[in-house]
Scaffold this active site. Structure first.
Site: not given
Ligand SMILES: Cc1ncc(COP(=O)(O)O)c(C=O)c1O
Length: 308
Positions: A159
């Site tokens: 991220k």
């Molecule tokens: C690009 C992306 N995909 C998927 C997710 C979903 O991840 P999570 O369920 O860990 O928040 C997020 C959020 O963090 C994201 O930024």
């Protein structure tokens, strides 16, 4: 979505007033996007606020930092405690939490390595990311012409702050065309995910979600829903999907910390299933809500309470 200020933000070990939590305009992260972050939620429970899967979110933050060669001066354990403290001192019952590793001021240029890694953790009350109606009515999405970043461009497993330009380009395109959310494909045409959510399709009692190799983030909500679904006797498959698999699914939904779990009722102007949130989605959404608010004993380790 507008921010609702709270009282304090944790910055490198100190609680700073919200309005004083500022950085210099020549901070290199602002210029080149070299930083990593997390998005976490705390939910109101009958034992006070509980941060959902906090330890796992912080572990993912450190994995993102490893990808970007960032070395914070704090351990994961210290940041778990700092996060609990931030939620406590701000006296919120439920909130969104944003830990961030960014570069310190003083260096400029494309080499981030001489810069120190700084840490901040903020929290604020944040409602439904895809709109107040999305959970009941479902949302409408369109496949984006912007492709999802790949392992040899910018690693989608992390991220990183800068990589979200890719997501934002897709999001803006979708919003301007009148949709709620974008769906991003790999260069091969496989479904990767939404701009900030993982995606699932449902065929009968089988749930299918793209594998991580197709550019999906290892979402913690994705894992939560897979666990709940498996424990309810659904079959789960991680396999590549094409856009027509979405059009022909019985049901579809997004998962993510900000969005939580949102039914997807229309893709590229085609109804998904009946065009209304489906029964499997509704069943799992109800379980999800019980889990995040500490009402399911079986998953109580996911609820990390901010008060002892
Ligand atoms: C690009 C992306 N995909 C998927 C997710 C979903 O991840 P999570 O369920 O860990 O928040 C997020 C959020 O963090 C994201 O930024």
């Amino acid at each position: 979505m507008p921010l609702t200020p709270t009282k304090k933000i944790w910055m490198d070990g100190e609680l700073v007033d919200w309005d004083d939590a500022t950085i210099h305009v020549l901070n290199p992260t602002l210029h080149y996007g070299w930083g990593v972050f997390e998005g976490i939620r705390a939910y109101a429970t009958d034992r006070g606020p509980a941060v959902f899967r906090l330890t796992e979110h912080i572990a993912r933050l450190y994995r993102s930092a490893h990808l970007y060669l960032m070395e914070p001066a704090f351990t994961a354990g210290q940041l778990v405690e700092a996060t609990r403290e931030v939620v406590r001192v701000n006296e919120v019952e439920s909130c969104y939490i944003r830990p961030l590793f960014y570069l310190g001021y003083g260096e400029m240029g494309l080499n981030p390595l001489p810069s120190q890694t700084k840490v901040s953790i903020a929290c604020w009350p944040w409602g439904a990311y895809l709109g107040a109606d999305a959970e009941e009515q479902g949302c409408r999405a369109a496949v984006s012409s912007w492709q999802r970043i790949g392992n040899n461009t910018i690693p989608p497993t992390g991220k990183g702050t800068g990589q979200y330009i890719n997501s934002s380009l897709a999001k803006v395109q979708a919003l301007k065309a009148g949709y709620d959310e974008a769906i991003m494909l790999t260069p091969e045409g496989h479904i990767a995910e939404g701009s900030g959510e993982n995606i699932f399709v449902v065929y009968g009692r089988t749930l299918v979600t793209p594998p991580l190799v197709d550019g999906a983030l290892a979402g913690i909500t994705r894992d939560t829903v897979m666990t709940l679904a498996r424990d309810h006797g659904y079959e789960i498959k991680e396999q590549s999907l094409n856009r027509s698999d979405l059009y022909l699914a019985d049901e579809a939904f997004f998962t993510g910390t900000a969005a939580e779990m949102v039914p997807l009722v229309e893709v590229d102007d085609r109804a998904v299933g009946t065009g209304k949130p489906g029964d499997v989605t509704k069943t799992l959404l109800a379980q999800f809500k019980l889990a995040v608010t500490g009402q399911l004993d079986q998953y109580k380790d996911w609820n990390e309470y901010v008060r002892d």
